[in-house]
Design a protein around this motif. Structure first.
Motif, PDB file in Angstrom:
ATOM      1  N   ALA A 151      -2.982  -7.340   1.910  1.00 29.28           N
ATOM      2  CA  ALA A 151      -2.653  -7.616   0.511  1.00 29.28           C
ATOM      3  C   ALA A 151      -2.632  -6.283  -0.228  1.00 29.28           C
ATOM      4  N   GLU A 152      -2.308  -6.340  -1.493  1.00 27.19           N
ATOM      5  CA  GLU A 152      -2.253  -5.109  -2.289  1.00 27.19           C
ATOM      6  C   GLU A 152      -3.626  -4.452  -2.312  1.00 27.19           C
ATOM      7  N   GLY A 153      -3.722  -3.264  -1.704  1.00 26.07           N
ATOM      8  CA  GLY A 153      -4.963  -2.496  -1.710  1.00 26.07           C
ATOM      9  C   GLY A 153      -6.023  -2.956  -0.737  1.00 26.07           C
TER      10      GLY A 153
ATOM     11  N   ILE B   7       0.858  -1.181   0.000  1.00 25.91           N
ATOM     12  CA  ILE B   7       0.000   0.000   0.000  1.00 25.91           C
ATOM     13  C   ILE B   7       0.897   1.234   0.000  1.00 25.91           C
ATOM     14  N   ASP B   8       0.629   2.155  -0.909  1.00 31.69           N
ATOM     15  CA  ASP B   8       1.334   3.435  -0.958  1.00 31.69           C
ATOM     16  C   ASP B   8       0.424   4.520  -0.416  1.00 31.69           C
ATOM     17  N   ARG B   9       1.029   5.549   0.146  1.00 35.63           N
ATOM     18  CA  ARG B   9       0.258   6.674   0.672  1.00 35.63           C
ATOM     19  C   ARG B   9      -0.609   7.259  -0.444  1.00 35.63           C
ATOM     20  N   GLY B  10      -1.879   7.497  -0.133  1.00 37.13           N
ATOM     21  CA  GLY B  10      -2.812   8.061  -1.107  1.00 37.13           C
ATOM     22  C   GLY B  10      -3.535   7.030  -1.946  1.00 37.13           C
ATOM     23  N   ASP B  11      -3.151   5.747  -1.857  1.00 36.72           N
ATOM     24  CA  ASP B  11      -3.822   4.692  -2.623  1.00 36.72           C
ATOM     25  C   ASP B  11      -5.277   4.533  -2.179  1.00 36.72           C
ATOM     26  N   GLU B  12      -6.138   4.207  -3.141  1.00 34.74           N
ATOM     27  CA  GLU B  12      -7.502   3.796  -2.822  1.00 34.74           C
ATOM     28  C   GLU B  12      -7.406   2.365  -2.312  1.00 34.74           C
ATOM     29  N   VAL B  13      -8.008   2.090  -1.159  1.00 35.38           N
ATOM     30  CA  VAL B  13      -7.950   0.752  -0.572  1.00 35.38           C
ATOM     31  C   VAL B  13      -9.355   0.264  -0.255  1.00 35.38           C
ATOM     32  N   THR B  14      -9.465  -1.039  -0.043  1.00 35.07           N
ATOM     33  CA  THR B  14     -10.703  -1.639   0.425  1.00 35.07           C
ATOM     34  C   THR B  14     -10.513  -1.975   1.888  1.00 35.07           C
ATOM     35  N   ILE B  15     -11.367  -1.430   2.726  1.00 32.89           N
ATOM     36  CA  ILE B  15     -11.317  -1.686   4.160  1.00 32.89           C
ATOM     37  C   ILE B  15     -12.232  -2.873   4.437  1.00 32.89           C
ATOM     38  N   THR B  16     -11.710  -3.895   5.097  1.00 32.03           N
ATOM     39  CA  THR B  16     -12.521  -5.074   5.413  1.00 32.03           C
ATOM     40  C   THR B  16     -12.590  -5.257   6.925  1.00 32.03           C
ATOM     41  N   PHE B  17     -13.723  -5.785   7.376  1.00 34.10           N
ATOM     42  CA  PHE B  17     -13.935  -6.130   8.779  1.00 34.10           C
ATOM     43  C   PHE B  17     -14.710  -7.423   8.805  1.00 34.10           C
ATOM     44  N   SER B  18     -14.284  -8.363   9.631  1.00 39.78           N
ATOM     45  CA  SER B  18     -15.041  -9.612   9.753  1.00 39.78           C
ATOM     46  C   SER B  18     -15.194  -9.972  11.226  1.00 39.78           C
TER      47      SER B  18
ATOM     48  N   SER C 261     -17.230  -4.416   4.079  1.00 43.52           N
ATOM     49  CA  SER C 261     -16.145  -3.752   3.351  1.00 43.52           C
ATOM     50  C   SER C 261     -16.582  -2.332   3.023  1.00 43.52           C
ATOM     51  N   ALA C 262     -15.591  -1.451   2.925  1.00 43.36           N
ATOM     52  CA  ALA C 262     -15.862  -0.046   2.631  1.00 43.36           C
ATOM     53  C   ALA C 262     -14.673   0.523   1.867  1.00 43.36           C
ATOM     54  N   PRO C 263     -14.904   1.570   1.089  1.00 43.66           N
ATOM     55  CA  PRO C 263     -13.785   2.198   0.387  1.00 43.66           C
ATOM     56  C   PRO C 263     -12.993   3.091   1.345  1.00 43.66           C
ATOM     57  N   GLY C 264     -11.706   3.216   1.073  1.00 39.19           N
ATOM     58  CA  GLY C 264     -10.866   4.052   1.920  1.00 39.19           C
ATOM     59  C   GLY C 264      -9.667   4.579   1.160  1.00 39.19           C
ATOM     60  N   ARG C 265      -8.889   5.391   1.849  1.00 32.25           N
ATOM     61  CA  ARG C 265      -7.673   5.962   1.272  1.00 32.25           C
ATOM     62  C   ARG C 265      -6.566   5.824   2.317  1.00 32.25           C
ATOM     63  N   ALA C 266      -5.389   5.392   1.881  1.00 35.46           N
ATOM     64  CA  ALA C 266      -4.258   5.183   2.785  1.00 35.46           C
ATOM     65  C   ALA C 266      -3.594   6.515   3.123  1.00 35.46           C
TER      66      ALA C 266
ATOM     67  N   GLN D 176       1.855  -4.912   8.193  1.00 38.97           N
ATOM     68  CA  GLN D 176       2.165  -3.693   8.936  1.00 38.97           C
ATOM     69  C   GLN D 176       0.894  -2.878   9.178  1.00 38.97           C
ATOM     70  N   ASP D 177       0.831  -2.202  10.319  1.00 35.56           N
ATOM     71  CA  ASP D 177      -0.302  -1.314  10.603  1.00 35.56           C
ATOM     72  C   ASP D 177      -0.223  -0.096   9.703  1.00 35.56           C
ATOM     73  N   VAL D 178      -1.395   0.374   9.267  1.00 36.95           N
ATOM     74  CA  VAL D 178      -1.467   1.536   8.378  1.00 36.95           C
ATOM     75  C   VAL D 178      -2.687   2.368   8.767  1.00 36.95           C
ATOM     76  N   ARG D 179      -2.526   3.678   8.726  1.00 38.44           N
ATOM     77  CA  ARG D 179      -3.656   4.585   8.993  1.00 38.44           C
ATOM     78  C   ARG D 179      -4.392   4.819   7.682  1.00 38.44           C
ATOM     79  N   ILE D 180      -5.718   4.792   7.768  1.00 36.93           N
ATOM     80  CA  ILE D 180      -6.569   4.950   6.589  1.00 36.93           C
ATOM     81  C   ILE D 180      -7.741   5.858   6.926  1.00 36.93           C
ATOM     82  N   VAL D 181      -8.370   6.377   5.888  1.00 39.51           N
ATOM     83  CA  VAL D 181      -9.589   7.164   6.051  1.00 39.51           C
ATOM     84  C   VAL D 181     -10.698   6.427   5.323  1.00 39.51           C
ATOM     85  N   ASN D 182     -11.788   6.154   6.027  1.00 39.10           N
ATOM     86  CA  ASN D 182     -12.972   5.587   5.398  1.00 39.10           C
ATOM     87  C   ASN D 182     -13.595   6.735   4.606  1.00 39.10           C
TER      88      ASN D 182
END
Length: 155
Positions: free
Chosen positions: A147-149, A97-108, A115-120, A128-134
């Motif tokens: 995994a990637e994204g 994951i690179d800073r500013g990437d669009e990511v998929t946030i998952t919770f189970s 799942s929800a869309p987010g940005r790294a 590794q732990d990463v901060r994201i914005v939903n």
């Protein structure tokens, strides 16, 4: 033999019974992987990017990589010049994951999966732990890059 310097002295007897004093320097040669071309930061090291070189153990620093498996698949952190030993701190696990990437946030939780869309907000390697914005709720969260994204959030 002096193990620290590698200097040795020996007595050798020839075919006629003559005694000869022999001295020299013994060096343990270590095979290690070196780049066969210049590798730039961000490159992923492949097996074909490496060749084997033998160097005296005394010339190797404590951080030189001696196993090709420790370099193959790693991401270059600092430029690796051709034909020079690779230092452990010059390579890292590849970023998923690179800073500013669009990511998929998952919770189970049991059978429930969300799942929800987010940005790294920072870079991350796998695990590794990463901060994201939903981006739906504009909430800042901390999750684990799996995994990637894809970022997994737990309670």
């Amino acid at each position: 033999m002096d193990p620290a310097s590698g200097r040795f002295v020996a007595n050798a007897i020839d075919d006629t019974g003559g005694l000869h004093r022999v001295s020299g320097l013994a060096a343990v040669m270590v095979p290690l992987p070196v780049p066969n071309r210049r590798l730039m930061p961000g490159d992923i090291v492949a097996a074909e990017d490496l060749t084997e070189m033998r160097l005296p153990q005394a010339r190797l620093g404590p951080y030189a990589v001696v196993e090709p498996e420790a370099v193959i698949g790693m991401q270059v952190r600092r430029m690796l010049p051709e034909g020079r030993p690779v230092m452990v701190q010059s390579v890292m696990q590849p970023l998923v994951i690179d800073r500013g990437d669009e990511v998929t946030i998952t919770f189970s939780d049991g059978a429930m999966r969300l799942s929800a869309p987010g940005r790294a907000l920072s870079d991350a390697h796998r695990g590794q732990d990463v901060r994201i914005v939903n981006t739906s709720s504009n909430t800042t969260l901390t999750g684990t890059a799996v995994a990637e994204g894809i970022v997994e959030v737990s309670r």
